[in-house]
Motif scaffolding. Structure first.
Motif, mmCIF file in Angstrom:
data_model
loop_
_atom_site.group_PDB
_atom_site.id
_atom_site.type_symbol
_atom_site.label_atom_id
_atom_site.label_comp_id
_atom_site.label_asym_id
_atom_site.label_seq_id
_atom_site.Cartn_x
_atom_site.Cartn_y
_atom_site.Cartn_z
ATOM 1 N N TYR A 72 0.828 -1.203 0.000
ATOM 2 C CA TYR A 72 0.000 0.000 0.000
ATOM 3 C C TYR A 72 0.864 1.254 0.000
ATOM 4 O O TYR A 72 0.484 2.290 -0.532
ATOM 5 C CB TYR A 72 -0.919 -0.013 1.217
ATOM 6 N N TYR A 73 2.048 1.174 0.612
ATOM 7 C CA TYR A 73 2.955 2.319 0.666
ATOM 8 C C TYR A 73 4.079 2.234 -0.357
ATOM 9 O O TYR A 73 4.693 3.261 -0.678
ATOM 10 C CB TYR A 73 3.575 2.430 2.061
ATOM 11 N N THR A 74 4.402 1.046 -0.865
ATOM 12 C CA THR A 74 5.573 0.902 -1.730
ATOM 13 C C THR A 74 5.230 0.836 -3.216
ATOM 14 O O THR A 74 6.065 1.181 -4.033
ATOM 15 C CB THR A 74 6.357 -0.359 -1.344
ATOM 16 N N ARG A 75 4.048 0.357 -3.588
ATOM 17 C CA ARG A 75 3.680 0.274 -5.006
ATOM 18 C C ARG A 75 3.115 1.622 -5.455
ATOM 19 O O ARG A 75 1.911 1.802 -5.613
ATOM 20 C CB ARG A 75 2.669 -0.854 -5.227
ATOM 21 N N TRP A 76 4.018 2.546 -5.642
ATOM 22 C CA TRP A 76 3.612 3.905 -5.952
ATOM 23 C C TRP A 76 2.946 4.028 -7.322
ATOM 24 O O TRP A 76 1.984 4.776 -7.466
ATOM 25 C CB TRP A 76 4.838 4.830 -5.884
ATOM 26 N N TYR A 77 3.461 3.353 -8.317
ATOM 27 C CA TYR A 77 2.925 3.576 -9.659
ATOM 28 C C TYR A 77 1.459 3.136 -9.725
ATOM 29 O O TYR A 77 0.635 3.816 -10.330
ATOM 30 C CB TYR A 77 3.751 2.836 -10.713
ATOM 31 N N PHE A 78 1.148 2.019 -9.104
ATOM 32 C CA PHE A 78 -0.242 1.567 -9.097
ATOM 33 C C PHE A 78 -1.104 2.525 -8.272
ATOM 34 O O PHE A 78 -2.232 2.849 -8.653
ATOM 35 C CB PHE A 78 -0.331 0.156 -8.522
ATOM 36 N N LYS A 79 -0.583 2.991 -7.156
ATOM 37 C CA LYS A 79 -1.397 3.781 -6.227
ATOM 38 C C LYS A 79 -1.580 5.220 -6.682
ATOM 39 O O LYS A 79 -2.706 5.738 -6.656
ATOM 40 C CB LYS A 79 -0.740 3.749 -4.843
ATOM 41 N N TYR A 80 -0.495 5.884 -7.077
ATOM 42 C CA TYR A 80 -0.551 7.317 -7.347
ATOM 43 C C TYR A 80 -0.614 7.662 -8.835
ATOM 44 O O TYR A 80 -1.124 8.730 -9.195
ATOM 45 C CB TYR A 80 0.680 8.013 -6.747
ATOM 46 N N PHE A 81 -0.090 6.804 -9.699
ATOM 47 C CA PHE A 81 0.086 7.178 -11.108
ATOM 48 C C PHE A 81 -0.987 6.581 -12.011
ATOM 49 O O PHE A 81 -1.581 7.296 -12.824
ATOM 50 C CB PHE A 81 1.467 6.723 -11.604
ATOM 51 N N LEU A 82 -1.200 5.286 -11.902
ATOM 52 C CA LEU A 82 -2.049 4.576 -12.857
ATOM 53 C C LEU A 82 -3.470 5.127 -12.827
ATOM 54 O O LEU A 82 -4.105 5.196 -11.772
ATOM 55 C CB LEU A 82 -2.054 3.083 -12.523
ATOM 56 N N GLY A 83 -3.964 5.500 -14.006
ATOM 57 C CA GLY A 83 -5.296 6.075 -14.107
ATOM 58 C C GLY A 83 -5.358 7.541 -13.784
ATOM 59 O O GLY A 83 -6.451 8.112 -13.732
ATOM 60 N N LYS A 84 -4.220 8.182 -13.569
ATOM 61 C CA LYS A 84 -4.149 9.622 -13.314
ATOM 62 C C LYS A 84 -3.308 10.280 -14.405
ATOM 63 O O LYS A 84 -2.478 9.644 -15.053
ATOM 64 C CB LYS A 84 -3.491 9.894 -11.951
ATOM 65 N N VAL A 85 -3.512 11.569 -14.592
ATOM 66 C CA VAL A 85 -2.681 12.320 -15.528
ATOM 67 C C VAL A 85 -1.295 12.484 -14.912
ATOM 68 O O VAL A 85 -1.153 13.027 -13.820
ATOM 69 C CB VAL A 85 -3.290 13.702 -15.824
ATOM 70 N N HIS A 86 -0.275 11.974 -15.586
ATOM 71 C CA HIS A 86 1.087 12.112 -15.099
ATOM 72 C C HIS A 86 2.037 12.132 -16.292
ATOM 73 O O HIS A 86 1.624 11.967 -17.436
ATOM 74 C CB HIS A 86 1.449 10.977 -14.132
ATOM 75 N N GLN A 87 3.307 12.347 -16.015
ATOM 76 C CA GLN A 87 4.302 12.465 -17.068
ATOM 77 C C GLN A 87 5.390 11.417 -16.889
ATOM 78 O O GLN A 87 5.799 11.109 -15.762
ATOM 79 C CB GLN A 87 4.922 13.869 -17.063
ATOM 80 N N ASN A 88 5.847 10.875 -18.016
ATOM 81 C CA ASN A 88 6.895 9.857 -18.039
ATOM 82 C C ASN A 88 8.013 10.319 -18.968
ATOM 83 O O ASN A 88 7.751 10.869 -20.048
ATOM 84 C CB ASN A 88 6.332 8.521 -18.525
ATOM 85 N N TYR A 89 9.252 10.092 -18.545
ATOM 86 C CA TYR A 89 10.423 10.537 -19.295
ATOM 87 C C TYR A 89 11.372 9.358 -19.504
ATOM 88 O O TYR A 89 11.396 8.416 -18.723
ATOM 89 C CB TYR A 89 11.155 11.664 -18.553
ATOM 90 N N ILE A 90 12.181 9.475 -20.559
ATOM 91 C CA ILE A 90 13.172 8.457 -20.884
ATOM 92 C C ILE A 90 14.499 9.151 -21.131
ATOM 93 O O ILE A 90 14.551 10.271 -21.672
ATOM 94 C CB ILE A 90 12.743 7.642 -22.129
ATOM 95 N N GLY A 91 15.599 8.521 -20.729
ATOM 96 C CA GLY A 91 16.919 9.097 -20.936
ATOM 97 C C GLY A 91 17.992 8.058 -20.645
ATOM 98 O O GLY A 91 17.700 6.916 -20.289
ATOM 99 N N THR A 92 19.245 8.464 -20.786
ATOM 100 C CA THR A 92 20.379 7.591 -20.466
ATOM 101 C C THR A 92 21.343 8.364 -19.583
ATOM 102 O O THR A 92 21.553 9.574 -19.770
ATOM 103 C CB THR A 92 21.111 7.122 -21.735
ATOM 104 N N ASP A 93 21.958 7.662 -18.629
ATOM 105 C CA ASP A 93 22.885 8.319 -17.718
ATOM 106 C C ASP A 93 24.267 8.422 -18.343
ATOM 107 O O ASP A 93 24.478 8.069 -19.514
ATOM 108 C CB ASP A 93 22.929 7.593 -16.374
ATOM 109 N N SER A 94 25.238 8.891 -17.577
ATOM 110 C CA SER A 94 26.587 9.103 -18.098
ATOM 111 C C SER A 94 27.272 7.812 -18.510
ATOM 112 O O SER A 94 28.200 7.830 -19.311
ATOM 113 C CB SER A 94 27.445 9.840 -17.055
ATOM 114 N N GLU A 95 26.813 6.675 -17.990
ATOM 115 C CA GLU A 95 27.380 5.382 -18.351
ATOM 116 C C GLU A 95 26.569 4.683 -19.441
ATOM 117 O O GLU A 95 26.711 3.477 -19.649
ATOM 118 C CB GLU A 95 27.459 4.489 -17.103
ATOM 119 N N LYS A 96 25.697 5.452 -20.091
ATOM 120 C CA LYS A 96 24.870 4.973 -21.210
ATOM 121 C C LYS A 96 23.872 3.897 -20.793
ATOM 122 O O LYS A 96 23.443 3.086 -21.618
ATOM 123 C CB LYS A 96 25.756 4.444 -22.357
ATOM 124 N N ASN A 97 23.480 3.912 -19.545
ATOM 125 C CA ASN A 97 22.440 3.008 -19.076
ATOM 126 C C ASN A 97 21.099 3.737 -19.137
ATOM 127 O O ASN A 97 20.970 4.848 -18.610
ATOM 128 C CB ASN A 97 22.706 2.552 -17.642
#
Length: 982
Positions: free
Chosen positions: A77-102
């Motif tokens: 209930y406290y740890t599954r944030w994406y299901f609890k706070y994000f899913l079915g709500k308007v939110h933003q998602n981003y994609i990128g790579t860090d300095s080690e190309k991960n």
């Protein structure tokens, strides 16, 4: 009264809170060897053995308790944030790579905190090493950028800048990433062992169990028919009966649990090894072993079972004489510590309490096992593969409209008017798909459990009680004095007691920034003013007490000239030692210089009470200056650490720049304790704890809490090097204060209290408290907050899941006080108390009466609703508690003498099915539609009795007096979204 001051044990209070850190409550590692009937060694292994017993001669008796609080650790209930706070709500998602190309993914949403009208940014960062989650405060005047969020997560260098993902299907992929944290449902093995059986072949070959074993199975859960079963099956065949005809199943706090019972799995007379049974039980992480026979008979050992997968064994024995169960836990050495610790002795006469304890212990154990190298490395490889695969799928669309090329745009930007309709249509489709995905996950039974119906009757240790119903002043600092509170405010120094009028001790000319009330030593130590005029003052409590009793003129700063300690002019910080049994030491920081001051002698031990009263009003002459120590920079945080001998091995922990250092009090030598690799450092605290008498430090900064053990050697010089005992964990939000009350550690933010366990950093609860301010914490914990926010969770969820963009929160999204009835009315601020005795699990010796006059409970004539204690202090009598309960009922209902009807919430409680002693009762989901209803309203109460008391004070009115609302509503985490979708 003065004789009482000398005998009351404040050090006992501090010892309970600061000195009880011990891992011995969680067992010790032993080498276990199993042998056959002929005495030949078969297998050996190292396991942590928990049997609830402790050696009385080990010297850590203060840390031994007989009561154990049972909590699910890291509840979904406290740890599954994406299901609890994000899913079915308007939110933003981003994609990128860090300095080690991960590659990495970032999700950000603006939502209110558990329907408490506290807007916050919730952020999740997915990387191959795991997920990182933080909360960031919302400001209507300041926008938040992706760069600032990633910087708070210690990710500041990029190979490719983050770009926003607009396609709604990304929600499905991110939900899969979150599910890699572990299943919300569990399968446990149950192995029946007869008396004298020493090998796994003998145990697995038992065709049937005894009557006691059958009674134990009925206690665990319900017997279900596998063929046609539509609930969680735990790897069993539900079509062709190839894994047996029946099994044991239950739901506990929203978790579906299937038990692989050895006597219910297929039995083969030809196959002595019973491969079919071992195929299921041998692949379970956790196995319960029910062993028949007397306790003096040869006991079960984990090395008897040939399995590379099972890490935890729970040995259960039943005693027919007193109808009790005895529990013993074996954990593979690599499994991190997990609770709850076994009570001493580990014997349960209440079968329902035993069931709750076993299920919680096993659920926590399986979660802990997933952190071992065997499982964490596999999970990391899987997560890395999924993230890279998803990144490669999205890369070809970089030049299309699916990705936004704005690299460091605002997290929630306003849409241009020309594209607003198009953006609203995209958000509508985004929300629709997310809600459908949320519903599908709930129907499958993979949704994280809500805590809606699990906490009505159980009094949690952190529950607060009202201390002062209206406190309009700004609090600077405070400390407890008996059962009263001495508070430094903008109006002066005030003495407050529950139900009594406030008494002014000093006027507002004396601005105290830091204070300590030392009752056993009859001292009040305070730091006043700031800058060059700062001083350290020492008052005698008996003198202050006398002024209160005789109602003499209120003191000002001009009356405190004789109370100033020499050489402390210009001090900006001070610290005292808090570990019991040591002489009083004070370290004063004046810029980059430290002054060590000690007490010359102990009046309580060398003088009688009458002699003590005859001493001078100012105790300044009782202190002596020892030495001066120079640092490279002024300290921001400072804590005294007591050495094991107290002879040249006492230390001072100081924090400045990007480091924590240890300074030897005798020599002034400085040693690097911990260096922080971050551009910005927000020091919070350095808490001295004593694990079985050995000093350790909890270093708190930014989102991190790090435990470091200090090993003295070479005449007091500390050994600073990595240790197997060191560990660290991260808070979800940056705290401004941290309080350790073993077994808990509490982090205070501006709007929440995050409660974790000291031994492993696992989260057990998050309480949302609007406009929170910690007031005092050396003994009982006092905090200031606005009145409880009352509002329908249904309407709030519906509003928050609306299709309007949340970049500009409307009125319903802003913090508000439910007691404010007119426009422009200032929200009501109240003081609340969390008794330390509730947190540490045992009663604490404290003063018999407060410095104020004894309180008289009267029935108020006003109809104003006031917040009264939810949990009652251990010092209250039964008559006082009953009187408070009656007063609460009358005030809440606005009547004085009429009978009180049961509230609607209590009526709903009565309709919820309860699990009784008969194991046949309780909800068992059999159809898809039934599973939704059961999961959201009925089954989450499995394992927790709802109140059957006819007293309306017992449960119905309980939530009204909380400064924050727990998720007590009889709704599921996702039922509002299901209604919206329909």
């Amino acid at each position: 009264l003065m004789k009482h001051f000398c005998s009351s044990s404040v050090s006992e209070d501090l010892g309970c809170r600061r000195g009880e850190f011990s891992r011995k409550h969680y067992g010790s590692v032993e080498l276990l060897i199993s042998s056959d009937a002929d005495g030949a060694i078969q297998r050996a292994g190292r396991f942590r053995v928990e049997n609830g017993s402790s050696d009385d001669n080990t010297g850590y008796a203060p840390g031994t308790w007989h009561r154990t609080d049972v909590h699910l650790e890291n509840p979904e209930y406290y740890t599954r944030w994406y299901f609890k706070y994000f899913l079915g709500k308007v939110h933003q998602n981003y994609i990128g790579t860090d300095s080690e190309k991960n590659p990495f993914f970032l999700s950000v949403v603006l939502s209110d905190q558990n329907n408490q009208r506290v807007p916050q940014y919730h952020s999740i960062l997915w990387r191959k090493t795991g997920t990182q989650k933080i909360c960031l405060p919302y400001s209507p005047t300041k926008t938040l950028s992706v760069k600032s969020i990633l910087s708070a997560m210690s990710l500041e260098k990029f190979e490719k800048s983050p770009k926003e993902i607009f396609h709604p299907d990304i929600q499905k992929d991110l939900l899969v990433l979150e599910e890699q944290e572990g299943s919300v449902n569990f399968k446990f093995g149950v192995l029946y062992a007869k008396d004298g059986q020493l090998t796994d072949d003998e145990m697995f070959s038992n065709e049937t169990g005894s009557e006691n074993f059958q009674r134990f199975l009925h206690l665990l859960g319900d017997t279900i028919t596998l063929k046609g079963w539509t609930g969680y099956r735990g790897g069993l065949d539900t079509k062709n009966n190839t894994t047996g005809t029946f099994s044991i199943y239950t739901i506990y706090q929203g978790h579906e649990i299937m038990f692989h019972v050895s006597t219910m799995l297929p039995y083969s007379r030809e196959n002595k090894q019973q491969v079919e049974r071992k195929r299921h039980i041998g692949n379970d992480i956790v196995t319960i072993v029910f062993q028949e026979g007397e306790e003096t008979a040869p006991a079960f050992k984990p090395s008897m079972i040939r399995s590379h997968f099972t890490h935890i064994f729970a040995l259960v024995r039943y005693n027919e004489q007193n109808d009790s169960y005895r529990l013993k836990i074996f954990s593979e050495e690599s499994v991190p510590l997990f609770g709850p610790p076994l009570p001493s002795p580990p014997v349960f006469t209440n079968h329902q309490e035993f069931r709750d304890f076993v299920l919680v212990k096993l659920i926590n154990g399986e979660k802990a096992t997933l952190e071992t190298p065997t499982f964490s490395q596999k999970r990391q490889r899987t997560l890395d593969m999924l993230i890279r695969s998803l990144y490669q799928d999205l890369m070809p669309d970089l030049n299309k409209n699916m990705l936004n090329r704005r690299s460091f745009s605002d997290v929630l930007p306003e849409s241009p008017k020309s594209t607003r309709k198009k953006e609203e249509a995209r958000q509508a489709e985004f929300v629709r798909l997310g809600q459908a995905l949320k519903l599908k996950t709930a129907v499958k039974g993979d949704a994280p459990a809500t805590l809606a119906t699990t906490s009505f009757c159980k009094k949690e240790p952190w529950e607060s009680q009202s201390f002062c119903s209206n406190f309009p002043h700004e609090v600077v600092c405070a400390d407890s004095w008996g059962q009263s509170l001495l508070v430094s405010t903008d109006a002066g120094i005030l003495l407050i007691d529950d139900g009594q009028s406030t008494i002014q001790v000093f006027d507002k000319t004396l601005q105290i920034k830091q204070m300590h009330v030392l009752e056993a030593l009859d001292y009040l130590i305070a730091r006043t003013d700031r800058g060059k005029d700062s001083r350290l003052l020492v008052f005698r409590l008996s003198s202050v007490q006398k002024d209160i009793e005789t109602k003499q003129m209120i003191r000002s700063k001009y009356d405190c000239r004789e109370n100033k300690l020499e050489r402390t002019k210009g001090c900006h910080l001070y610290a005292i030692n808090t570990h019991h049994g040591s002489e009083l030491r004070i370290v004063v920081a004046i810029r980059n210089k430290l002054l060590l001051i000690t007490k010359k002698y102990n009046p309580c031990n060398s003088l009688t009470g009458s002699t003590l009263l005859s001493l001078s009003e100012s105790p300044v002459e009782e202190f002596q200056y020892i030495r001066e120590i120079c640092l490279s920079d002024p300290p921001v945080v400072m804590t005294l650490v007591d050495g094991p001998t107290g002879d040249s091995d006492n230390m001072i922990c100081v924090a400045y720049r990007h480091q924590f250092d240890l300074v030897n009090e005798s020599t002034g030598e400085s040693y690097r304790l911990h260096h922080i690799e971050a551009n910005k450092v927000n020091f919070v605290a350095a808490i001295d704890v004593y694990e079985d008498g050995e000093a350790g430090l909890l270093l708190c900064y930014n989102y991190v809490c790090q435990y470091r053990k200090v090993y003295p050697f070479n005449g007091g010089s500390p050994l600073i090097q990595p240790s197997a005992y060191d560990f660290h964990f991260s808070w979800n939000q940056v705290p401004y204060a941290v309080v350790c009350a073993f077994p808990y550690i509490l982090a205070f933010t501006t709007d929440s209290i995050e409660i974790r366990l000291v031994v492993n950093g696992n989260l057990v609860h998050t309480a949302v408290v609007p406009e929170l301010q910690l007031v005092a914490s050396r003994s009982d914990i006092y905090f200031k907050a606005t009145a409880a926010v009352s509002g329908s969770s249904h309407s709030s969820s519906k509003e928050m899941s609306s299709r309007s963009s949340p970049q500009t929160p409307t009125a319903y999204e802003m913090p508000e006080c439910s007691l404010s009835s007119s426009k422009g009315e200032v929200p009501c601020k109240k003081l609340y108390k969390i008794p330390l005795s509730n947190l540490v699990g045992r009663s604490i010796e404290r003063p018999l009466k407060s410095p104020l006059t004894p309180k008289v409970i009267t029935t108020p004539t006003s109809n104003v609703i006031t917040s009264l204690p939810v949990t009652h202090s251990l010092s209250l009598s039964r008559m006082e508690i009953k009187e408070i309960a009656n007063r609460t009922r009358k005030e809440l209902l606005g009547i004085l003498d009429e009978p009180v009807p049961r509230t609607e919430g209590a009526q709903k409680q009565k309709k919820v099915p309860r699990r009784q002693s008969d194991p046949k009762q309780g909800a068992v989901r059999s159809t898809s539609s039934d599973r939704i209803i059961s999961a959201s309203f009925e089954s989450y109460s499995e394992g927790r009795h709802l109140s059957t008391s006819s007293d309306p004070d017992s449960v119905a009115n309980r939530e009204e007096s909380l400064p924050f609302s727990y998720p007590f509503h009889l709704t599921s985490l996702y039922d509002e979204d299901i209604i919206d979708l329909k």
